[in-house]
Scaffold this motif. Structure first.
Motif, PDB file in Angstrom:
ATOM      1  N   LEU A 174      55.451  48.770  36.150  1.00 47.62           N
ATOM      2  CA  LEU A 174      54.062  49.188  36.144  1.00 47.62           C
ATOM      3  C   LEU A 174      53.137  47.983  36.198  1.00 47.62           C
ATOM      4  O   LEU A 174      53.233  47.082  35.363  1.00 47.62           O
ATOM      5  CB  LEU A 174      53.759  50.012  34.892  1.00 47.62           C
ATOM      6  CG  LEU A 174      52.301  50.460  34.737  1.00 47.62           C
ATOM      7  CD1 LEU A 174      51.888  51.387  35.871  1.00 47.62           C
ATOM      8  CD2 LEU A 174      52.079  51.132  33.380  1.00 47.62           C
ATOM      9  N   GLY A 175      52.266  47.942  37.178  1.00 52.48           N
ATOM     10  CA  GLY A 175      51.357  46.818  37.328  1.00 52.48           C
ATOM     11  C   GLY A 175      51.997  45.593  37.933  1.00 52.48           C
ATOM     12  O   GLY A 175      51.417  44.513  37.913  1.00 52.48           O
ATOM     13  N   THR A 214      56.302  38.301  32.592  1.00 53.80           N
ATOM     14  CA  THR A 214      54.953  38.609  32.141  1.00 53.80           C
ATOM     15  C   THR A 214      54.745  40.121  32.084  1.00 53.80           C
ATOM     16  O   THR A 214      55.558  40.906  32.569  1.00 53.80           O
ATOM     17  CB  THR A 214      53.893  38.017  33.087  1.00 53.80           C
ATOM     18  OG1 THR A 214      53.799  38.823  34.284  1.00 53.80           O
ATOM     19  CG2 THR A 214      54.214  36.575  33.464  1.00 53.80           C
ATOM     20  N   GLU A 215      53.612  40.504  31.513  1.00 46.86           N
ATOM     21  CA  GLU A 215      53.217  41.914  31.547  1.00 46.86           C
ATOM     22  C   GLU A 215      52.629  42.241  32.915  1.00 46.86           C
ATOM     23  O   GLU A 215      52.377  41.354  33.730  1.00 46.86           O
ATOM     24  CB  GLU A 215      52.165  42.177  30.464  1.00 46.86           C
ATOM     25  CG  GLU A 215      50.913  41.318  30.602  1.00 46.86           C
ATOM     26  CD  GLU A 215      50.009  41.431  29.391  1.00 46.86           C
ATOM     27  OE1 GLU A 215      49.808  42.564  28.906  1.00 46.86           O
ATOM     28  OE2 GLU A 215      49.505  40.387  28.931  1.00 46.86           O
ATOM     29  N   GLY A 216      52.432  43.523  33.160  1.00 49.16           N
ATOM     30  CA  GLY A 216      51.821  43.949  34.405  1.00 49.16           C
ATOM     31  C   GLY A 216      50.331  43.655  34.437  1.00 49.16           C
ATOM     32  O   GLY A 216      49.735  43.269  33.429  1.00 49.16           O
ATOM     33  N   TRP A 217      49.732  43.855  35.595  1.00 49.92           N
ATOM     34  CA  TRP A 217      48.309  43.557  35.759  1.00 49.92           C
ATOM     35  C   TRP A 217      47.667  44.597  36.681  1.00 49.92           C
ATOM     36  O   TRP A 217      48.346  45.323  37.393  1.00 49.92           O
ATOM     37  CB  TRP A 217      48.109  42.143  36.309  1.00 49.92           C
ATOM     38  CG  TRP A 217      48.984  41.785  37.469  1.00 49.92           C
ATOM     39  CD1 TRP A 217      50.291  41.419  37.423  1.00 49.92           C
ATOM     40  CD2 TRP A 217      48.625  41.777  38.861  1.00 49.92           C
ATOM     41  NE1 TRP A 217      50.769  41.162  38.692  1.00 49.92           N
ATOM     42  CE2 TRP A 217      49.773  41.380  39.593  1.00 49.92           C
ATOM     43  CE3 TRP A 217      47.451  42.043  39.557  1.00 49.92           C
ATOM     44  CZ2 TRP A 217      49.770  41.260  40.980  1.00 49.92           C
ATOM     45  CZ3 TRP A 217      47.447  41.915  40.946  1.00 49.92           C
ATOM     46  CH2 TRP A 217      48.591  41.528  41.637  1.00 49.92           C
ATOM     47  N   ASN A 235      44.094  56.804  35.387  1.00 49.84           N
ATOM     48  CA  ASN A 235      44.302  55.430  35.834  1.00 49.84           C
ATOM     49  C   ASN A 235      45.556  54.872  35.153  1.00 49.84           C
ATOM     50  O   ASN A 235      45.517  54.565  33.955  1.00 49.84           O
ATOM     51  CB  ASN A 235      43.091  54.569  35.507  1.00 49.84           C
ATOM     52  CG  ASN A 235      43.267  53.123  35.962  1.00 49.84           C
ATOM     53  OD1 ASN A 235      44.269  52.784  36.602  1.00 49.84           O
ATOM     54  ND2 ASN A 235      42.314  52.278  35.631  1.00 49.84           N
ATOM     55  N   PRO A 236      46.664  54.747  35.872  1.00 53.70           N
ATOM     56  CA  PRO A 236      47.896  54.273  35.216  1.00 53.70           C
ATOM     57  C   PRO A 236      47.819  52.813  34.793  1.00 53.70           C
ATOM     58  O   PRO A 236      48.657  52.355  34.008  1.00 53.70           O
ATOM     59  CB  PRO A 236      48.962  54.468  36.295  1.00 53.70           C
ATOM     60  CG  PRO A 236      48.214  54.410  37.587  1.00 53.70           C
ATOM     61  CD  PRO A 236      46.863  55.003  37.304  1.00 53.70           C
ATOM     62  N   PHE A 237      46.822  52.078  35.302  1.00 52.93           N
ATOM     63  CA  PHE A 237      46.735  50.650  34.995  1.00 52.93           C
ATOM     64  C   PHE A 237      45.709  50.341  33.903  1.00 52.93           C
ATOM     65  O   PHE A 237      45.427  49.175  33.634  1.00 52.93           O
ATOM     66  CB  PHE A 237      46.379  49.872  36.263  1.00 52.93           C
ATOM     67  CG  PHE A 237      47.310  50.143  37.409  1.00 52.93           C
ATOM     68  CD1 PHE A 237      48.611  49.685  37.391  1.00 52.93           C
ATOM     69  CD2 PHE A 237      46.893  50.883  38.501  1.00 52.93           C
ATOM     70  CE1 PHE A 237      49.484  49.947  38.439  1.00 52.93           C
ATOM     71  CE2 PHE A 237      47.746  51.149  39.560  1.00 52.93           C
ATOM     72  CZ  PHE A 237      49.047  50.681  39.529  1.00 52.93           C
TER      73      PHE A 237
END
Length: 275
Positions: A174-175, A214-217, A235-237
């Motif tokens: 995700l992201g 890293t995490e998603g963006w 909004n999935p982000f």
């Protein structure tokens, strides 16, 4: 030189660079049995051999020309079937086409040239190529210096392939988090350019392979939704950081500037005859 004079239509077999790098000795291309198999992958083996399972023409173009696989201003006029239809490919390089010990960048360049030849010869690809000056994001080192972890995987023999433990490949999520076992800065620039508002070029001058996690963006742009789907209000982000924040934690940053890049327009392409 005027933009018109810079634009050149050519068949890839006529590229001078190919004279320095031979074409694949044998090529087998067949329609994939399934359009979306769980094992879809593309792999460049030591020595330059290429294997692909359920690979699209778009994926081959992305590798051969260093353009995003998502819609991009750097590649246009690609027919829908070249995005949707998948092929199983086995291409064997001639002996010594990519000799052992060749610097990794040169080895990749030679295979890219052979893939360009494959696209021209088997898919009858003809491109119009134009050099354009445009806004880009330059991937650079932040003021505090890079904070990157060297990969335990050595560069020697670390060829491109897809898969969770592969070199030069990111694992999705995700992201589009930056999760990879062994990538260089060219890989990073190429990957994030799929979702940034501008093309991304590597200007970091960093060499070597790195491990990132890293995490998603929040993507700046998204590919068009699949046919017959409806947009969702959710909004999935939501709550994810920006790519600027994610890169800052790695000691990197994106700087907006002007650069001259090659832009490709597909003039002709055909489905290949299976063999």
């Amino acid at each position: 030189m005027s933009p018109l004079a810079q634009a050149v239509i050519y068949s890839l077999v006529a590229l001078p660079a190919i004279a320095q790098s031979p074409a694949f000795a044998t090529i087998t291309i067949k329609p994939a049995l399934s359009a979306n198999p769980p094992g879809a992958r593309m792999r460049v083996l030591p020595g330059g051999n290429l294997t692909g399972s359920a690979v699209s023409v778009n994926a081959l173009l992305s590798y051969a020309y260093d353009v995003p696989s998502n819609p991009s201003p750097r590649l246009s006029n690609l027919p829908e079937w070249a995005l949707r239809e998948k092929y199983d490919i086995e291409a064997k390089a001639p002996a010594n086409a990519v000799p052992p010990g060749l610097p990794e960048g040169e080895a990749r360049s030679r295979v890219q040239q052979m893939v360009r030849e494959l696209l021209a010869g088997r898919f009858q690809l003809v491109l119009r190529v134009e050099n354009r000056t445009m806004p880009v994001y330059a991937l650079t080192i932040a003021s505090g210096g890079p904070r990157l972890q060297k990969s335990p995987i050595a560069g020697k023999g670390c060829a491109f392939q897809t898969g969770p433990d592969a070199c030069h490949n990111f694992v999705g999520g995700l992201g589009h988090p930056l999760n990879a076992k062994a990538i260089d800065m060219d890989d990073l620039a190429h990957y994030i350019a799929n979702w940034t508002g501008l093309p991304v070029v590597n200007r970091s001058a960093l060499s070597g392979l790195f491990t990132v996690n890293t995490e998603g963006w929040v993507p700046m742009r998204l590919p068009p939704p699949p046919p017959n789907t409806t947009a969702t209000a959710v909004n999935p982000f939501a709550g994810l950081p920006t790519i600027f924040d994610v890169l800052r934690k790695l000691g990197l940053e994106l700087k907006r500037q002007q650069d001259t890049l090659s832009v490709y327009t597909v003039e002709h392409i055909e489905r290949p005859a299976a063999n």
